[in-house]
Design a protein around this motif. Sequence first.
Motif, PDB file in Angstrom:
ATOM      1  N   CYS A  15       0.848  -1.183   0.000  1.00  0.00           N
ATOM      2  CA  CYS A  15       0.000   0.000   0.000  1.00  0.00           C
ATOM      3  C   CYS A  15       0.891   1.242   0.000  1.00  0.00           C
ATOM      4  O   CYS A  15       1.862   1.308   0.755  1.00  0.00           O
ATOM      5  CB  CYS A  15      -0.884  -0.034   1.240  1.00  0.00           C
ATOM      6  SG  CYS A  15      -1.985   1.375   1.398  1.00  0.00           S
ATOM      7  N   SER A  17       0.213   4.099   1.157  1.00  0.00           N
ATOM      8  CA  SER A  17      -0.025   4.989   2.297  1.00  0.00           C
ATOM      9  C   SER A  17       1.138   4.879   3.280  1.00  0.00           C
ATOM     10  O   SER A  17       2.042   4.067   3.099  1.00  0.00           O
ATOM     11  CB  SER A  17      -1.346   4.658   2.989  1.00  0.00           C
ATOM     12  OG  SER A  17      -1.263   3.420   3.641  1.00  0.00           O
ATOM     13  N   ASP A  18       1.123   5.684   4.290  1.00  0.00           N
ATOM     14  CA  ASP A  18       2.249   5.748   5.230  1.00  0.00           C
ATOM     15  C   ASP A  18       2.567   4.422   5.925  1.00  0.00           C
ATOM     16  O   ASP A  18       3.684   4.213   6.359  1.00  0.00           O
ATOM     17  CB  ASP A  18       1.993   6.822   6.283  1.00  0.00           C
ATOM     18  CG  ASP A  18       2.017   8.208   5.677  1.00  0.00           C
ATOM     19  OD1 ASP A  18       2.649   8.386   4.609  1.00  0.00           O
ATOM     20  OD2 ASP A  18       1.404   9.118   6.262  1.00  0.00           O
ATOM     21  N   ASP A  19       1.592   3.528   6.043  1.00  0.00           N
ATOM     22  CA  ASP A  19       1.856   2.267   6.754  1.00  0.00           C
ATOM     23  C   ASP A  19       2.553   1.216   5.892  1.00  0.00           C
ATOM     24  O   ASP A  19       3.152   0.297   6.410  1.00  0.00           O
ATOM     25  CB  ASP A  19       0.578   1.693   7.362  1.00  0.00           C
ATOM     26  CG  ASP A  19      -0.538   1.532   6.346  1.00  0.00           C
ATOM     27  OD1 ASP A  19      -0.249   1.361   5.154  1.00  0.00           O
ATOM     28  OD2 ASP A  19      -1.701   1.585   6.752  1.00  0.00           O
ATOM     29  N   HIS A  20       2.475   1.341   4.557  1.00  0.00           N
ATOM     30  CA  HIS A  20       3.150   0.425   3.617  1.00  0.00           C
ATOM     31  C   HIS A  20       2.878  -1.045   3.914  1.00  0.00           C
ATOM     32  O   HIS A  20       3.778  -1.862   3.943  1.00  0.00           O
ATOM     33  CB  HIS A  20       4.666   0.657   3.605  1.00  0.00           C
ATOM     34  CG  HIS A  20       5.049   2.048   3.297  1.00  0.00           C
ATOM     35  ND1 HIS A  20       4.854   2.607   2.066  1.00  0.00           N
ATOM     36  CD2 HIS A  20       5.606   3.005   4.059  1.00  0.00           C
ATOM     37  CE1 HIS A  20       5.285   3.858   2.078  1.00  0.00           C
ATOM     38  NE2 HIS A  20       5.739   4.135   3.278  1.00  0.00           N
ATOM     39  N   CYS A  38      -5.556  -3.373   1.078  1.00  0.00           N
ATOM     40  CA  CYS A  38      -4.493  -3.205   2.059  1.00  0.00           C
ATOM     41  C   CYS A  38      -4.874  -3.933   3.345  1.00  0.00           C
ATOM     42  O   CYS A  38      -5.999  -3.800   3.833  1.00  0.00           O
ATOM     43  CB  CYS A  38      -4.266  -1.719   2.342  1.00  0.00           C
ATOM     44  SG  CYS A  38      -3.018  -1.422   3.612  1.00  0.00           S
ATOM     45  N   GLU A  40      -3.708  -3.347   6.226  1.00  0.00           N
ATOM     46  CA  GLU A  40      -3.622  -2.453   7.386  1.00  0.00           C
ATOM     47  C   GLU A  40      -4.732  -1.399   7.377  1.00  0.00           C
ATOM     48  O   GLU A  40      -5.505  -1.304   8.314  1.00  0.00           O
ATOM     49  CB  GLU A  40      -2.249  -1.769   7.423  1.00  0.00           C
ATOM     50  CG  GLU A  40      -2.018  -0.906   8.638  1.00  0.00           C
ATOM     51  CD  GLU A  40      -1.900  -1.705   9.929  1.00  0.00           C
ATOM     52  OE1 GLU A  40      -2.282  -1.165  10.977  1.00  0.00           O
ATOM     53  OE2 GLU A  40      -1.445  -2.859   9.879  1.00  0.00           O
ATOM     54  N   CYS A  41      -4.811  -0.608   6.320  1.00  0.00           N
ATOM     55  CA  CYS A  41      -5.765   0.505   6.308  1.00  0.00           C
ATOM     56  C   CYS A  41      -7.092   0.158   5.639  1.00  0.00           C
ATOM     57  O   CYS A  41      -8.061   0.883   5.780  1.00  0.00           O
ATOM     58  CB  CYS A  41      -5.154   1.738   5.645  1.00  0.00           C
ATOM     59  SG  CYS A  41      -4.861   1.573   3.863  1.00  0.00           S
ATOM     60  N   LEU A  56      -3.111   6.570  -4.250  1.00  0.00           N
ATOM     61  CA  LEU A  56      -4.047   6.865  -3.167  1.00  0.00           C
ATOM     62  C   LEU A  56      -5.324   7.498  -3.697  1.00  0.00           C
ATOM     63  O   LEU A  56      -6.419   7.220  -3.196  1.00  0.00           O
ATOM     64  CB  LEU A  56      -3.390   7.759  -2.116  1.00  0.00           C
ATOM     65  CG  LEU A  56      -2.310   7.080  -1.280  1.00  0.00           C
ATOM     66  CD1 LEU A  56      -1.636   8.093  -0.364  1.00  0.00           C
ATOM     67  CD2 LEU A  56      -2.889   5.944  -0.455  1.00  0.00           C
TER      68      LEU A  56
END
Length: 65
Positions: A15, A17-20, A38, A40-41, A56
């Motif tokens: 992903c 986003s910041d969490d990758h 994803c 995580e998110c 995104l």
Amino acid sequence: MAVDLDPRLLEILACPSDDHAALTPGAPGDPGADALTCTECGRVYPVEDGVPVLLLDAAEHPDAR
């Protein structure tokens, strides 16, 4: 149609986003969707003509469902 990506490619895609976090094939509630989700998110990224669109702005956020 379900996403059909090389398993080695799926291992390295993440992903943006910041969490990758890692991505899984399909979408929540539709495991056969042409999408990657994803872990995580929860963002759902479309797969168009076999190419993941990992932007995104192109993702559907889980809050929008």
